[in-house]
Design a protein around this motif. Structure first.
Motif, PDB file in Angstrom:
ATOM      1  N   GLN A  48     -21.453 -31.341 -26.929  1.00  0.00           N
ATOM      2  CA  GLN A  48     -22.561 -31.813 -26.098  1.00  0.00           C
ATOM      3  C   GLN A  48     -22.391 -31.344 -24.646  1.00  0.00           C
ATOM      4  O   GLN A  48     -23.369 -31.224 -23.892  1.00  0.00           O
ATOM      5  CB  GLN A  48     -22.632 -33.349 -26.162  1.00  0.00           C
ATOM      6  N   ARG A  49     -21.172 -31.116 -24.277  1.00  0.00           N
ATOM      7  CA  ARG A  49     -20.953 -30.674 -22.922  1.00  0.00           C
ATOM      8  C   ARG A  49     -21.043 -29.166 -22.768  1.00  0.00           C
ATOM      9  O   ARG A  49     -20.664 -28.589 -21.763  1.00  0.00           O
ATOM     10  CB  ARG A  49     -19.565 -31.157 -22.446  1.00  0.00           C
ATOM     11  N   GLY A  50     -21.507 -28.410 -23.830  1.00  0.00           N
ATOM     12  CA  GLY A  50     -21.773 -26.972 -23.756  1.00  0.00           C
ATOM     13  C   GLY A  50     -20.717 -26.132 -24.397  1.00  0.00           C
ATOM     14  O   GLY A  50     -20.780 -24.895 -24.332  1.00  0.00           O
ATOM     15  N   TYR A  51     -19.768 -26.701 -25.015  1.00  0.00           N
ATOM     16  CA  TYR A  51     -18.749 -25.934 -25.702  1.00  0.00           C
ATOM     17  C   TYR A  51     -19.203 -25.603 -27.100  1.00  0.00           C
ATOM     18  O   TYR A  51     -20.125 -26.241 -27.618  1.00  0.00           O
ATOM     19  CB  TYR A  51     -17.409 -26.714 -25.742  1.00  0.00           C
ATOM     20  N   ALA A  52     -18.504 -24.540 -27.752  1.00  0.00           N
ATOM     21  CA  ALA A  52     -18.821 -24.139 -29.136  1.00  0.00           C
ATOM     22  C   ALA A  52     -17.518 -23.987 -29.894  1.00  0.00           C
ATOM     23  O   ALA A  52     -16.456 -23.810 -29.302  1.00  0.00           O
ATOM     24  CB  ALA A  52     -19.615 -22.822 -29.132  1.00  0.00           C
ATOM     25  N   ILE A  53     -17.599 -24.022 -31.213  1.00  0.00           N
ATOM     26  CA  ILE A  53     -16.422 -23.910 -32.095  1.00  0.00           C
ATOM     27  C   ILE A  53     -16.611 -22.675 -32.937  1.00  0.00           C
ATOM     28  O   ILE A  53     -17.630 -22.532 -33.627  1.00  0.00           O
ATOM     29  CB  ILE A  53     -16.271 -25.142 -32.985  1.00  0.00           C
ATOM     30  N   ALA A  54     -15.597 -21.737 -32.865  1.00  0.00           N
ATOM     31  CA  ALA A  54     -15.627 -20.520 -33.687  1.00  0.00           C
ATOM     32  C   ALA A  54     -14.852 -20.786 -34.951  1.00  0.00           C
ATOM     33  O   ALA A  54     -13.724 -21.277 -34.911  1.00  0.00           O
ATOM     34  CB  ALA A  54     -15.026 -19.352 -32.893  1.00  0.00           C
ATOM     35  N   MET A  55     -15.452 -20.379 -36.088  1.00  0.00           N
ATOM     36  CA  MET A  55     -14.831 -20.609 -37.386  1.00  0.00           C
ATOM     37  C   MET A  55     -14.936 -19.355 -38.211  1.00  0.00           C
ATOM     38  O   MET A  55     -15.888 -18.564 -38.045  1.00  0.00           O
ATOM     39  CB  MET A  55     -15.516 -21.766 -38.111  1.00  0.00           C
ATOM     40  N   ASP A  56     -13.958 -19.112 -39.057  1.00  0.00           N
ATOM     41  CA  ASP A  56     -14.029 -17.971 -39.965  1.00  0.00           C
ATOM     42  C   ASP A  56     -14.960 -18.305 -41.092  1.00  0.00           C
ATOM     43  O   ASP A  56     -15.585 -19.376 -41.117  1.00  0.00           O
ATOM     44  CB  ASP A  56     -12.629 -17.618 -40.457  1.00  0.00           C
ATOM     45  N   THR A  57     -15.068 -17.363 -42.015  1.00  0.00           N
ATOM     46  CA  THR A  57     -16.035 -17.517 -43.106  1.00  0.00           C
ATOM     47  C   THR A  57     -15.663 -18.672 -44.027  1.00  0.00           C
ATOM     48  O   THR A  57     -16.487 -19.184 -44.789  1.00  0.00           O
ATOM     49  CB  THR A  57     -16.114 -16.230 -43.916  1.00  0.00           C
ATOM     50  N   GLU A  58     -14.424 -19.126 -43.960  1.00  0.00           N
ATOM     51  CA  GLU A  58     -13.963 -20.244 -44.808  1.00  0.00           C
ATOM     52  C   GLU A  58     -14.140 -21.565 -44.122  1.00  0.00           C
ATOM     53  O   GLU A  58     -13.818 -22.622 -44.666  1.00  0.00           O
ATOM     54  CB  GLU A  58     -12.479 -20.052 -45.180  1.00  0.00           C
ATOM     55  N   GLY A  59     -14.665 -21.567 -42.906  1.00  0.00           N
ATOM     56  CA  GLY A  59     -14.928 -22.806 -42.184  1.00  0.00           C
ATOM     57  C   GLY A  59     -13.746 -23.334 -41.405  1.00  0.00           C
ATOM     58  O   GLY A  59     -13.770 -24.455 -40.931  1.00  0.00           O
ATOM     59  N   LYS A  60     -12.659 -22.534 -41.232  1.00  0.00           N
ATOM     60  CA  LYS A  60     -11.491 -22.956 -40.491  1.00  0.00           C
ATOM     61  C   LYS A  60     -11.656 -22.566 -39.045  1.00  0.00           C
ATOM     62  O   LYS A  60     -12.144 -21.468 -38.727  1.00  0.00           O
ATOM     63  CB  LYS A  60     -10.212 -22.315 -41.038  1.00  0.00           C
ATOM     64  N   ALA A  61     -11.266 -23.482 -38.123  1.00  0.00           N
ATOM     65  CA  ALA A  61     -11.390 -23.201 -36.696  1.00  0.00           C
ATOM     66  C   ALA A  61     -10.438 -22.101 -36.307  1.00  0.00           C
ATOM     67  O   ALA A  61      -9.287 -22.057 -36.773  1.00  0.00           O
ATOM     68  CB  ALA A  61     -11.108 -24.466 -35.895  1.00  0.00           C
ATOM     69  N   ILE A  62     -10.963 -21.189 -35.424  1.00  0.00           N
ATOM     70  CA  ILE A  62     -10.144 -20.074 -34.961  1.00  0.00           C
ATOM     71  C   ILE A  62      -9.579 -20.492 -33.619  1.00  0.00           C
ATOM     72  O   ILE A  62     -10.304 -20.704 -32.647  1.00  0.00           O
ATOM     73  CB  ILE A  62     -10.983 -18.799 -34.835  1.00  0.00           C
ATOM     74  N   LYS A  63      -8.245 -20.567 -33.569  1.00  0.00           N
ATOM     75  CA  LYS A  63      -7.555 -21.048 -32.375  1.00  0.00           C
ATOM     76  C   LYS A  63      -6.849 -19.924 -31.617  1.00  0.00           C
ATOM     77  O   LYS A  63      -6.481 -20.110 -30.460  1.00  0.00           O
ATOM     78  CB  LYS A  63      -6.538 -22.128 -32.743  1.00  0.00           C
ATOM     79  N   ASP A  64      -6.609 -18.749 -32.248  1.00  0.00           N
ATOM     80  CA  ASP A  64      -5.830 -17.688 -31.636  1.00  0.00           C
ATOM     81  C   ASP A  64      -6.546 -16.365 -31.889  1.00  0.00           C
ATOM     82  O   ASP A  64      -6.928 -16.056 -33.034  1.00  0.00           O
ATOM     83  CB  ASP A  64      -4.426 -17.663 -32.219  1.00  0.00           C
ATOM     84  N   SER A  65      -6.735 -15.574 -30.810  1.00  0.00           N
ATOM     85  CA  SER A  65      -7.466 -14.306 -30.940  1.00  0.00           C
ATOM     86  C   SER A  65      -6.706 -13.304 -31.754  1.00  0.00           C
ATOM     87  O   SER A  65      -7.271 -12.326 -32.279  1.00  0.00           O
ATOM     88  CB  SER A  65      -7.738 -13.743 -29.538  1.00  0.00           C
ATOM     89  N   SER A  66      -5.377 -13.516 -31.875  1.00  0.00           N
ATOM     90  CA  SER A  66      -4.590 -12.581 -32.680  1.00  0.00           C
ATOM     91  C   SER A  66      -4.936 -12.667 -34.148  1.00  0.00           C
ATOM     92  O   SER A  66      -4.567 -11.792 -34.929  1.00  0.00           O
ATOM     93  CB  SER A  66      -3.095 -12.852 -32.464  1.00  0.00           C
ATOM     94  N   ASN A  67      -5.622 -13.734 -34.528  1.00  0.00           N
ATOM     95  CA  ASN A  67      -6.001 -13.897 -35.935  1.00  0.00           C
ATOM     96  C   ASN A  67      -7.334 -13.187 -36.235  1.00  0.00           C
ATOM     97  O   ASN A  67      -7.827 -13.268 -37.375  1.00  0.00           O
ATOM     98  CB  ASN A  67      -6.112 -15.383 -36.278  1.00  0.00           C
ATOM     99  N   LEU A  68      -7.960 -12.549 -35.240  1.00  0.00           N
ATOM    100  CA  LEU A  68      -9.261 -11.872 -35.417  1.00  0.00           C
ATOM    101  C   LEU A  68      -9.053 -10.376 -35.565  1.00  0.00           C
ATOM    102  O   LEU A  68      -8.034  -9.805 -35.129  1.00  0.00           O
ATOM    103  CB  LEU A  68     -10.150 -12.178 -34.222  1.00  0.00           C
ATOM    104  N   SER A  69     -10.068  -9.747 -36.136  1.00  0.00           N
ATOM    105  CA  SER A  69     -10.099  -8.281 -36.252  1.00  0.00           C
ATOM    106  C   SER A  69     -11.477  -7.784 -35.827  1.00  0.00           C
ATOM    107  O   SER A  69     -12.458  -8.517 -35.903  1.00  0.00           O
ATOM    108  CB  SER A  69      -9.758  -7.865 -37.678  1.00  0.00           C
ATOM    109  N   THR A  70     -11.502  -6.542 -35.412  1.00  0.00           N
ATOM    110  CA  THR A  70     -12.777  -5.976 -34.952  1.00  0.00           C
ATOM    111  C   THR A  70     -13.752  -5.944 -36.103  1.00  0.00           C
ATOM    112  O   THR A  70     -13.366  -5.649 -37.234  1.00  0.00           O
ATOM    113  CB  THR A  70     -12.557  -4.565 -34.396  1.00  0.00           C
TER     114      THR A  70
END
Length: 450
Positions: free
Chosen positions: A406-428
């Motif tokens: 509500q305060r303007g933040y968003a939650i990034a999740m992978d296709t399995e619905g798990k929250a992404i907490k570390d950018s090292s877990n992402l790929s281009t």
């Protein structure tokens, strides 16, 4: 010179040494009877066979003796060198050595010593059997009406006893059982007389005795047969043998021992003068006792006469006692009635206090008060629980991810619905889902920065 050779036709009777000894032994044993011989023992030996071999000697000669085990077992003492003995033996010859000898069949000590040893042995035997025990002694009758006396009819003892009894107890009858009091067979006569007199039923008491004499003269009263007759006698017995210093086996077995026959008569009787004196004393005591009893009875009669009252007086007393009992009974009845009334009143009050409609009313009021209290308590508890729940909800809202969105933040999740907490877990070119406060959208990663 003439020759000393025997005539050729003369016959000779030639014996061997063995034949000679055998013939002599036969002659001795067949022609010489059993002999009693006294002498002193010497060279006494006992080999392992148990036979006794010794010499019997006196001042001028000696003879060899043999006593075989089957015979010497019956000897009551141990033979020793120097001891005087009396033997019964047969004359014989020991063929092996040609020695003249005596074959002993019986041996006893000679003289006074033998008698004393025999006496001590008999006393010990009877003592062990309990014949001397004081517990078996019987009391003598006080005034025997018939006294039996076993003694010699011609001795001084019977005269002394008759004289004493005639003086002290003339009313008593005397029964004499005449016996020999010394010599061969005297013991058997005495024992037989004791048995007959004891079982005759005539006598209350039995005196057995004689006057003084040597040990040999008194010996019948030391014989076992006399002792056992005294022990078995059914009536009380007094032994009166010899003088005061003489003691025989009969003295130990009899119920009472008297030092002399005269003393036995005194023991068995009561002095007539003493009896008359005692009778006089008893008469005086009896008269005094009767007088005392009469005075006592007179006092008792006077006491009971004073206690005796007229029947009218007794009836009046009884009537008065009856009236008193009647009043006590009436008072007791009234008291019982009052107590019962008080108990009834108390019960009525208790019953009134316990009426059902009153108790129901009290219980209903109590129940209503309890219901009202329960409602108030429930309302308070509900309000408290509601307030607490509201507070917890506010705290939960503050920490909820939705409040952050509500305060303007968003939650990034992978296709399995798990929250992404570390950018090292992402790929281009990786597809991610973005959750907003209101709605979702998808995106692809183009650039990754640490």
């Amino acid at each position: 010179m003439q020759s000393s050779s025997p005539v050729p036709n003369q016959k000779r009777s030639v014996l061997s040494v063995s034949d000679l000894n055998r013939e002599v032994k036969h002659l001795l044993e067949s022609n010489v009877p059993l002999l009693w011989i006294s002498g002193e023992i010497s060279n006494f030996t006992v080999p392992s066979s148990g036979h006794w071999y010794f010499s019997l000697k006196d001042a001028r000669a000696q003879v060899r003796c043999a006593m075989f085990r089957g015979r010497n077992r019956s000897v009551s003492f141990q033979p020793q060198n120097g001891r005087e003995v009396l033997i019964r033996a047969r004359v014989s010859l020991y063929e092996g050595r040609g020695e003249f000898q005596l074959i002993v069949e019986h041996m006893e000590e000679a003289g006074f010593g033998a008698l004393m040893r025999q006496l001590e042995q008999l006393k010990a035997k009877l003592q062990d059997e309990g014949l001397f025990d004081t517990a078996r002694k019987r009391n003598l009758p006080y005034l025997p009406s018939n006294i039996g006396i076993i003694t010699s009819p011609t001795g001084a003892a019977i005269r002394d006893m008759i004289h004493v009894l005639g003086r002290r107890h003339p009313a008593a009858e005397i029964g004499l059982w005449p016996v020999a009091v010394q010599g061969q067979g005297a013991a058997q006569q005495i024992a037989s007389a004791i048995k007959k007199a004891g079982h005759s039923g005539r006598h209350d008491l039995l005196i057995v005795g004689r006057g003084g004499g040597s040990l040999e003269d008194l010996w019948p009263f030391n014989e076992e047969v006399v002792a056992r007759a005294l022990a078995a006698c059914p009536i009380p017995t007094i032994s009166a043998v010899g003088h005061e210093t003489d003691t025989t086996v009969s003295d130990f077995v009899a119920d009472v021992r008297a030092p002399t026959p005269s003393a036995a008569a005194e023991i068995a009787s009561a002095n007539a003068a003493e009896l008359f004196k005692e009778l006089e004393n008893n008469s005086i005591r009896l008269y005094r006792a009767l007088q005392h009893q009469m005075r006592h009875l007179q006092q008792q009669v006077m006491l009971r006469r004073n206690r005796l009252r007229h029947p009218r007086e007794q009836l009046q007393n009884r009537a008065q006692q009856l009236d008193h009992l009647e009043m006590r009974l009436f008072a007791a009845g009234q008291l019982q009635i009052q107590q019962r009334r008080a108990q009834l009143t108390a019960a009525h009050r208790a019953l009134a206090h316990c009426q059902p409609h009153r108790r129901i009313k009290e219980k209903r009021e109590h129940l209503q008060q309890a219901a009202a209290g329960l409602q108030r308590s429930t309302e308070l508890r509900l309000k408290h629980s509601s307030d607490k729940l509201s507070h917890l909800a506010k705290l939960l809202h503050n920490v909820s991810p939705l409040a952050v969105l509500q305060r303007g933040y968003a939650i990034a999740m992978d296709t399995e619905g798990k929250a992404i907490k570390d950018s090292s877990n992402l790929s281009t070119d990786q597809k991610v889902n973005i959750k907003l406060a209101r709605g979702n959208f998808s995106a692809r990663v183009e650039n990754i920065e640490d």
